[in-house]
Design a protein around this motif. Sequence first.
Motif, PDB file in Angstrom:
ATOM      1  N   THR A  64      -2.236   7.306  -6.623  1.00  0.00           N
ATOM      2  CA  THR A  64      -3.015   6.867  -5.476  1.00  0.00           C
ATOM      3  C   THR A  64      -3.218   5.363  -5.521  1.00  0.00           C
ATOM      4  OG1 THR A  64      -4.162   8.982  -5.343  1.00  0.00           O
ATOM      5  CG2 THR A  64      -5.202   7.107  -4.241  1.00  0.00           C
ATOM      6  N   ALA A  65      -2.767   4.702  -4.472  1.00  0.00           N
ATOM      7  CA  ALA A  65      -2.983   3.273  -4.298  1.00  0.00           C
ATOM      8  C   ALA A  65      -4.067   3.112  -3.243  1.00  0.00           C
ATOM      9  CB  ALA A  65      -1.702   2.583  -3.841  1.00  0.00           C
ATOM     10  N   SER A  66      -4.984   2.189  -3.469  1.00  0.00           N
ATOM     11  CA  SER A  66      -6.074   2.040  -2.505  1.00  0.00           C
ATOM     12  C   SER A  66      -6.156   0.647  -1.887  1.00  0.00           C
ATOM     13  CB  SER A  66      -7.412   2.376  -3.165  1.00  0.00           C
ATOM     14  OG  SER A  66      -7.685   1.465  -4.207  1.00  0.00           O
ATOM     15  N   TYR A  67      -5.326  -0.275  -2.335  1.00  0.00           N
ATOM     16  CA  TYR A  67      -5.409  -1.672  -1.893  1.00  0.00           C
ATOM     17  C   TYR A  67      -4.012  -2.102  -1.455  1.00  0.00           C
ATOM     18  CZ  TYR A  67      -7.201  -6.502  -2.218  1.00  0.00           C
ATOM     19  OH  TYR A  67      -7.617  -7.791  -1.957  1.00  0.00           O
ATOM     20  N   HIS A  68      -3.878  -2.482  -0.205  1.00  0.00           N
ATOM     21  CA  HIS A  68      -2.567  -2.733   0.388  1.00  0.00           C
ATOM     22  C   HIS A  68      -2.535  -4.143   0.980  1.00  0.00           C
ATOM     23  CE1 HIS A  68      -2.414   1.610  -0.038  1.00  0.00           C
ATOM     24  NE2 HIS A  68      -3.599   1.619   0.554  1.00  0.00           N
ATOM     25  N   VAL A  69      -1.460  -4.853   0.688  1.00  0.00           N
ATOM     26  CA  VAL A  69      -1.340  -6.244   1.104  1.00  0.00           C
ATOM     27  C   VAL A  69      -0.045  -6.433   1.888  1.00  0.00           C
ATOM     28  CG1 VAL A  69      -1.170  -8.624   0.288  1.00  0.00           C
ATOM     29  CG2 VAL A  69      -2.629  -6.996  -0.927  1.00  0.00           C
TER      30      VAL A  69
END
Length: 103
Positions: free
Chosen positions: A15-20
Amino acid sequence: MPIQKDYETPSTGATASYHVVQQVSLDYVSSQTNATVGSYLSKDARDAGKFALYTQQVTVAGLPAAGVDALEFVQQQLIVAAPQDGSGPYANRFVFAGAEIVS
């Protein structure tokens, strides 16, 4: 500005929660904006220089209006709600629907 939303990455299931948004390109012929988005475990992981868990390109319909920053335009488009009928031009078009733009 980064985007905050829990997202299960297809390649690992993490799970990734920070997207750039890392890159934006404008296709004037097709009237589309393409964003390359890197997804990180968290803000802390990105700030620590960790690699993205997953990177993908998301295409949105339309181009920014004259004088509108392309990055701001695509960030706002990435978080719009998905159509109720589930339609969309690309499988991942609404992957960040409902997300929050954070600082």
